[in-house]
Design a protein around this motif. Structure first.
Motif, PDB file in Angstrom:
ATOM      1  N   ARG A 159     -45.257   8.664  -6.903  1.00 27.25           N
ATOM      2  CA  ARG A 159     -46.230   9.654  -7.376  1.00 27.25           C
ATOM      3  C   ARG A 159     -46.650  10.590  -6.248  1.00 27.25           C
ATOM      4  N   ALA A 160     -46.787  10.045  -5.051  1.00 28.30           N
ATOM      5  CA  ALA A 160     -47.149  10.869  -3.896  1.00 28.30           C
ATOM      6  C   ALA A 160     -46.063  11.890  -3.588  1.00 28.30           C
ATOM      7  N   ASN A 161     -44.817  11.459  -3.650  1.00 26.88           N
ATOM      8  CA  ASN A 161     -43.713  12.383  -3.399  1.00 26.88           C
ATOM      9  C   ASN A 161     -43.605  13.444  -4.484  1.00 26.88           C
ATOM     10  N   ARG A 162     -43.902  13.061  -5.714  1.00 27.49           N
ATOM     11  CA  ARG A 162     -43.900  14.055  -6.787  1.00 27.49           C
ATOM     12  C   ARG A 162     -44.990  15.103  -6.533  1.00 27.49           C
ATOM     13  N   ALA A 163     -46.164  14.651  -6.123  1.00 23.09           N
ATOM     14  CA  ALA A 163     -47.248  15.578  -5.811  1.00 23.09           C
ATOM     15  C   ALA A 163     -46.876  16.489  -4.641  1.00 23.09           C
ATOM     16  N   PHE A 164     -46.187  15.930  -3.651  1.00 18.79           N
ATOM     17  CA  PHE A 164     -45.733  16.687  -2.487  1.00 18.79           C
ATOM     18  C   PHE A 164     -44.899  17.902  -2.928  1.00 18.79           C
ATOM     19  N   GLY A 165     -43.946  17.665  -3.810  1.00 18.25           N
ATOM     20  CA  GLY A 165     -43.112  18.755  -4.304  1.00 18.25           C
ATOM     21  C   GLY A 165     -43.881  19.731  -5.174  1.00 18.25           C
ATOM     22  N   GLN A 166     -44.780  19.217  -5.996  1.00 18.49           N
ATOM     23  CA  GLN A 166     -45.539  20.096  -6.879  1.00 18.49           C
ATOM     24  C   GLN A 166     -46.453  21.041  -6.093  1.00 18.49           C
ATOM     25  N   ILE A 167     -46.973  20.559  -4.978  1.00 16.74           N
ATOM     26  CA  ILE A 167     -47.829  21.425  -4.162  1.00 16.74           C
ATOM     27  C   ILE A 167     -47.015  22.573  -3.568  1.00 16.74           C
ATOM     28  N   MET A 168     -45.803  22.290  -3.125  1.00 13.33           N
ATOM     29  CA  MET A 168     -44.966  23.375  -2.615  1.00 13.33           C
ATOM     30  C   MET A 168     -44.575  24.342  -3.726  1.00 13.33           C
ATOM     31  N   ASP A 169     -44.271  23.817  -4.896  1.00 14.81           N
ATOM     32  CA  ASP A 169     -43.978  24.689  -6.040  1.00 14.81           C
ATOM     33  C   ASP A 169     -45.169  25.592  -6.341  1.00 14.81           C
ATOM     34  N   LEU A 170     -46.361  25.016  -6.268  1.00 13.76           N
ATOM     35  CA  LEU A 170     -47.575  25.785  -6.531  1.00 13.76           C
ATOM     36  C   LEU A 170     -47.735  26.907  -5.512  1.00 13.76           C
ATOM     37  N   ALA A 171     -47.562  26.600  -4.233  1.00 13.99           N
ATOM     38  CA  ALA A 171     -47.710  27.621  -3.197  1.00 13.99           C
ATOM     39  C   ALA A 171     -46.715  28.760  -3.404  1.00 13.99           C
ATOM     40  N   ILE A 172     -45.484  28.417  -3.730  1.00 11.67           N
ATOM     41  CA  ILE A 172     -44.463  29.440  -3.968  1.00 11.67           C
ATOM     42  C   ILE A 172     -44.846  30.312  -5.158  1.00 11.67           C
ATOM     43  N   SER A 173     -45.342  29.681  -6.216  1.00 12.22           N
ATOM     44  CA  SER A 173     -45.721  30.433  -7.419  1.00 12.22           C
ATOM     45  C   SER A 173     -46.869  31.399  -7.164  1.00 12.22           C
ATOM     46  N   LEU A 174     -47.662  31.120  -6.128  1.00 14.18           N
ATOM     47  CA  LEU A 174     -48.793  31.975  -5.781  1.00 14.18           C
ATOM     48  C   LEU A 174     -48.427  33.001  -4.709  1.00 14.18           C
ATOM     49  N   GLY A 180     -35.617  21.202   0.757  1.00 15.97           N
ATOM     50  CA  GLY A 180     -35.249  21.306  -0.650  1.00 15.97           C
ATOM     51  C   GLY A 180     -35.982  22.407  -1.386  1.00 15.97           C
ATOM     52  N   TRP A 181     -37.069  22.928  -0.792  1.00 18.47           N
ATOM     53  CA  TRP A 181     -37.860  23.973  -1.445  1.00 18.47           C
ATOM     54  C   TRP A 181     -37.685  25.329  -0.771  1.00 18.47           C
ATOM     55  N   LEU A 182     -36.939  25.391   0.322  1.00 11.53           N
ATOM     56  CA  LEU A 182     -36.831  26.645   1.067  1.00 11.53           C
ATOM     57  C   LEU A 182     -36.156  27.743   0.240  1.00 11.53           C
ATOM     58  N   ARG A 183     -35.080  27.404  -0.447  1.00 16.36           N
ATOM     59  CA  ARG A 183     -34.376  28.403  -1.251  1.00 16.36           C
ATOM     60  C   ARG A 183     -35.282  28.981  -2.339  1.00 16.36           C
ATOM     61  N   ASP A 184     -36.119  28.131  -2.928  1.00 14.76           N
ATOM     62  CA  ASP A 184     -37.029  28.611  -3.971  1.00 14.76           C
ATOM     63  C   ASP A 184     -37.993  29.652  -3.412  1.00 14.76           C
ATOM     64  N   GLN A 185     -38.355  29.508  -2.153  1.00 20.96           N
ATOM     65  CA  GLN A 185     -39.282  30.477  -1.564  1.00 20.96           C
ATOM     66  C   GLN A 185     -38.584  31.764  -1.168  1.00 20.96           C
ATOM     67  N   VAL A 186     -37.456  31.658  -0.433  1.00 20.73           N
ATOM     68  CA  VAL A 186     -36.890  32.858   0.184  1.00 20.73           C
ATOM     69  C   VAL A 186     -35.787  33.511  -0.635  1.00 20.73           C
ATOM     70  N   GLY A 187     -35.153  32.764  -1.549  1.00 17.73           N
ATOM     71  CA  GLY A 187     -34.110  33.332  -2.388  1.00 17.73           C
ATOM     72  C   GLY A 187     -32.708  33.153  -1.821  1.00 17.73           C
ATOM     73  N   ASP A 188     -31.717  33.372  -2.678  1.00 18.27           N
ATOM     74  CA  ASP A 188     -30.321  33.122  -2.308  1.00 18.27           C
ATOM     75  C   ASP A 188     -29.833  34.030  -1.179  1.00 18.27           C
ATOM     76  N   ASP A 189     -30.184  35.298  -1.232  1.00 20.71           N
ATOM     77  CA  ASP A 189     -29.666  36.229  -0.234  1.00 20.71           C
ATOM     78  C   ASP A 189     -30.193  35.902   1.161  1.00 20.71           C
ATOM     79  N   VAL A 190     -31.458  35.552   1.255  1.00 24.51           N
ATOM     80  CA  VAL A 190     -32.025  35.193   2.555  1.00 24.51           C
ATOM     81  C   VAL A 190     -31.408  33.893   3.061  1.00 24.51           C
TER      82      VAL A 190
END
Length: 456
Positions: free
Chosen positions: A391-406, A422-432
């Motif tokens: 559950r802690a690891n799930r929360a860890f990922g959800q917090i990063m998803d939240l920051a990216i969405s904001l 694992g979350w870097l691509r979601d933030q910066v995108g494929d081209d970066v």
């Protein structure tokens, strides 16, 4: 991976510099992130000069042995976690430092601690501003690798703002000198900046030239106790919309009580949040800033507002904020976040973290460099409880998803390391991502430097 023959490496470096003792190697497996997947290095090298680093890197390149670069081992994102069969190069014994008052610079090897650089600068009447909470134990090399920040970043910036030059050993053993003591330099691509924050993926930093400032003016500290987190965050936005304070730090109720348990300094245990702000503006301007902060805290519902220009009292509150992570860690093991958002989104981030904690039934304490929107949600869990850890690891990922969405970032100052890649691509995108991988491939075609960090 087949264990490499270390004979030629051992013979090419001074006696005792290459270590294979299993008991010693075990101490270099983990960094502060305590990655459960940490491996065991084939050997440890503790160089003292750039030439020693070059010798080790050339040997590794010739034998296709990966290299993990390690500073003080305080990485909170797994950036220096050991890899099975790799060579760990620790810069801890690279500790030469000189301060040049004429150019207001410090030239330091990477093993010097942040606090030691500050002290050496202060002896010459100068100041090195970047101040991570771990400044007493983190190294300058690690600060450069992650572009570390700290409490005064809201006004004075982060490590990259003070790096004028570097010496860097590349993956093929070449040593480059980039930049220097000059304050202005437009010759060629800005390669010095490229290496700051690169987490050891592009080269091993063996020397850093740092810009120093005149001493910071005496600061006045304003402390506000709030009944709720939301009220404190609204106060942050009120202050930052009008001035840039020298410090604006946030602690929630969990961290307040944890720090009080550890330091017993009389913090309000019933407070929902605490803000610690500072102004170092001189004369009437400073008085006006302090008055503005006090007024903002009061207008946003602070139950108590306290201002002091006494340096001992001010340092006590600063120390309380610095102690938050080790204090909360007394409750249980931590997954440490480092997410940041544009300041207007800070209330939504804080509220969202609270919702994620409730959804996953885990304790999350939030501390923050609130003045620049950089938060550190601390997810408390018991590693022996597999279900709670999940559950802690799930929360860890959800917090990063939240920051990216904001519109924010998965790391403001700790680096991506192994834990967040694992979350870097979601933030910066494929081209970066493609561009970063092209740069990595160009300077380290074999991928030997810090495998598993950030990109791989």
């Amino acid at each position: 991976m087949t264990a490499p023959d270390l004979t030629s490496l051992i013979e090419s470096l001074p006696r005792g510099m290459v270590i294979t003792d299993p008991d010693v190697l075990s101490a270099y497996r983990y960094d502060r992130a305590n990655d459960p997947d940490a491996g065991t290095p084939a050997a440890l090298v503790r160089p003292m000069t750039t030439e020693h680093v070059q010798t080790a890197v050339r040997w590794a390149a010739a034998h296709d042995v990966p290299i993990i670069t390690r500073g003080a081992g305080t990485s909170l994102s797994g950036g220096s976690t050991a890899v099975d069969g790799a060579l760990t190069i620790s810069t801890e014994k690279m500790r030469q430092l000189t301060v040049d008052t004429a150019t207001r610079t410090a030239v330091t090897q990477p093993g010097m601690l942040n606090a030691e650089v500050k002290a050496a600068a202060a002896e010459k009447g100068l100041w090195y501003p970047p101040d991570p909470s771990s400044f007493e134990i983190c190294s300058i090399g690690g600060n450069v690798a992650t572009n570390a920040g700290g409490l005064c970043c809201v006004k004075y910036g982060v490590t990259t703002d003070y790096v004028l030059g570097l010496e860097v050993v590349l993956a093929d053993g070449r040593a480059l000198r980039l930049g220097g003591k000059q304050l202005k330099d437009s010759a060629g691509l800005p390669l010095t900046k490229l290496f700051v924050g690169s987490e050891g993926l592009l080269g091993i930093v063996t020397e850093v030239t740092l810009r120093l400032l005149p001493p910071q003016a005496p600061a006045c500290t304003v402390v506000g106790s709030f009944g709720s987190v939301r009220a404190a965050v609204e106060a942050v936005l009120t202050v930052t919309s009008q001035i840039r304070p020298a410090m604006l730090e946030f602690m929630d109720g969990v961290s307040i009580n944890a720090v009080e348990d550890m330091l017993k300094m009389g913090l309000d245990r019933d407070a929902g949040a605490l803000l610690v702000a500072q102004s170092d503006a001189p004369g009437p301007a400073g008085a006006a800033e302090v008055a503005l902060i006090e007024e903002a805290f009061g207008a946003c519902g602070a139950a108590e507002v306290f201002a002091t220009s006494d340096p001992v009292e001010s340092e006590a509150f600063t120390a309380a904020r610095r102690a938050a992570i080790p204090a909360v860690e007394r409750i249980g093991a931590l997954l440490l976040e480092d997410v940041g958002v544009p300041l207007p989104a800070l209330p939504d981030l804080i509220d969202g973290v609270g919702a994620i904690a409730a959804e996953n039934d885990v304790l999350i304490s939030v501390i923050a460099h609130a003045g620049d929107g950089n938060t550190h949600p601390l997810i408390v869990h018991d590693p022996a409880d597999a279900e709670e850890t999940a559950r802690a690891n799930r929360a860890f990922g959800q917090i990063m998803d939240l920051a990216i969405s904001l519109g924010g970032t998965i790391t403001g100052e700790h680096g991506v390391g192994r834990l967040k890649k694992g979350w870097l691509r979601d933030q910066v995108g494929d081209d970066v991502m493609d561009l970063m991988e092209m740069i990595k491939s160009a300077v380290d075609p074999k991928g030997l430097l810090n495998p598993g960090v950030m990109l791989s």
